[in-house]
Design an enzyme around this catalytic site. Structure first.
Site, PDB file in Angstrom:
ATOM      1  N   ASP A  98       0.615  -1.041   0.013  1.00 49.34           N
ATOM      2  CA  ASP A  98      -0.074   0.457  -0.308  1.00 49.34           C
ATOM      3  C   ASP A  98       0.632   0.707  -0.066  1.00 49.34           C
ATOM      4  OD1 ASP A  98      -2.328   1.383  -0.265  1.00 49.34           O
ATOM      5  OD2 ASP A  98      -2.500   1.037   1.815  1.00 49.34           O
ATOM      6  N   GLY A  99       0.288   2.534  -0.356  1.00 51.32           N
ATOM      7  CA  GLY A  99       1.041   3.603  -0.551  1.00 51.32           C
ATOM      8  C   GLY A  99       0.385   5.163  -0.268  1.00 51.32           C
ATOM      9  N   GLU A 158       2.590   4.052  -4.227  1.00 50.38           N
ATOM     10  CA  GLU A 158       1.501   2.632  -4.181  1.00 50.38           C
ATOM     11  C   GLU A 158       2.927   1.829  -5.248  1.00 50.38           C
ATOM     12  OE1 GLU A 158      -0.657   1.118  -3.571  1.00 50.38           O
ATOM     13  OE2 GLU A 158      -2.365   2.942  -3.198  1.00 50.38           O
ATOM     14  N   ASP A 187      -4.115  -1.894  -3.825  1.00 53.83           N
ATOM     15  CA  ASP A 187      -5.997  -1.941  -3.804  1.00 53.83           C
ATOM     16  C   ASP A 187      -5.092  -0.517  -4.907  1.00 53.83           C
ATOM     17  OD1 ASP A 187      -4.297  -0.004  -3.039  1.00 53.83           O
ATOM     18  OD2 ASP A 187      -5.789   0.645  -0.597  1.00 53.83           O
ATOM     19  N   HIS A 220      -9.768  -0.257   2.095  1.00 54.30           N
ATOM     20  CA  HIS A 220     -10.667  -0.136   3.538  1.00 54.30           C
ATOM     21  C   HIS A 220     -11.597  -0.679   3.139  1.00 54.30           C
ATOM     22  CE1 HIS A 220      -8.495   3.211   3.774  1.00 54.30           C
ATOM     23  NE2 HIS A 220      -8.262   3.619   2.354  1.00 54.30           N
ATOM     24  N   ASP A 222      -1.727  -0.938   4.825  1.00 56.97           N
ATOM     25  CA  ASP A 222      -2.639   0.222   5.607  1.00 56.97           C
ATOM     26  C   ASP A 222      -2.193   1.304   6.480  1.00 56.97           C
ATOM     27  OD1 ASP A 222      -4.568   2.846   4.475  1.00 56.97           O
ATOM     28  OD2 ASP A 222      -5.999   2.304   5.931  1.00 56.97           O
TER      29      ASP A 222
END
Length: 154
Positions: A10-11, A51, A74, A129, A139
């Site tokens: 994730d970023g 990301e 994501d 999320h 996250d």
């Protein structure tokens, strides 16, 4: 599949697009009983750059690239970019469909090199999320990295 490396990346960027935004990346790797996670933060990078950096750093951390890898992100930008768009970008000299230079070219080149080192890699798009434990963890790591950077001050 038990004999594959599970990767979550994730970023993020608070104030995305602003010069002084707080940006961070994170990944988790798991294989059998082995587990590793890492994170980093900086000022001024975009969400997409973070990301991409998360994927790059995760792939760099994998020592045995002959083990099948299942990489979860994501980021539709990253997954579509590395599995689809990149082929035409390379053919057209890193020019996109709008006849403009591809953004983040250096990161795409690095990610492509690392992906090609892998014997088998599958990219999985996860909903951000949502209730996916691996995605929830990365996250949280991204937010922790941003909080730590802010606490350190510039």
């Amino acid at each position: 599949m038990a004999n594959e490396i599970m990767v979550y990346t994730d970023g993020g960027a608070r104030g995305n697009g602003k010069e002084d935004c707080v940006s961070a990346w994170a990944y988790t790797l798991s294989y059998g009983e082995h587990y590793k996670e890492n994170k980093g933060a900086m000022y001024g990078a975009t969400n997409n750059q973070m990301e991409m950096t998360a994927i790059i750093e995760a792939l760099k951390a994998i020592k045995n690239k002959t083990i099948p890898i299942k990489l979860h992100s994501d980021s539709a930008y990253c997954i579509t970019g590395i599995t689809s768009w990149i082929h035409n970008w390379k053919k057209k000299g890193w020019i996109n469909s709008k006849k403009e230079p591809v953004e983040n070219k250096e990161l795409w080149i690095e990610m492509d090199k690392l992906v090609r080192e892998c014997t088998s890699i599958e990219f999985v798009k996860v909903k951000g999320h949502a209730d996916v434990q691996g995605n929830i963890r990365v996250d949280a790591l991204v937010n922790l990295a941003m909080d730590e950077l802010i606490a350190e001050g510039r």
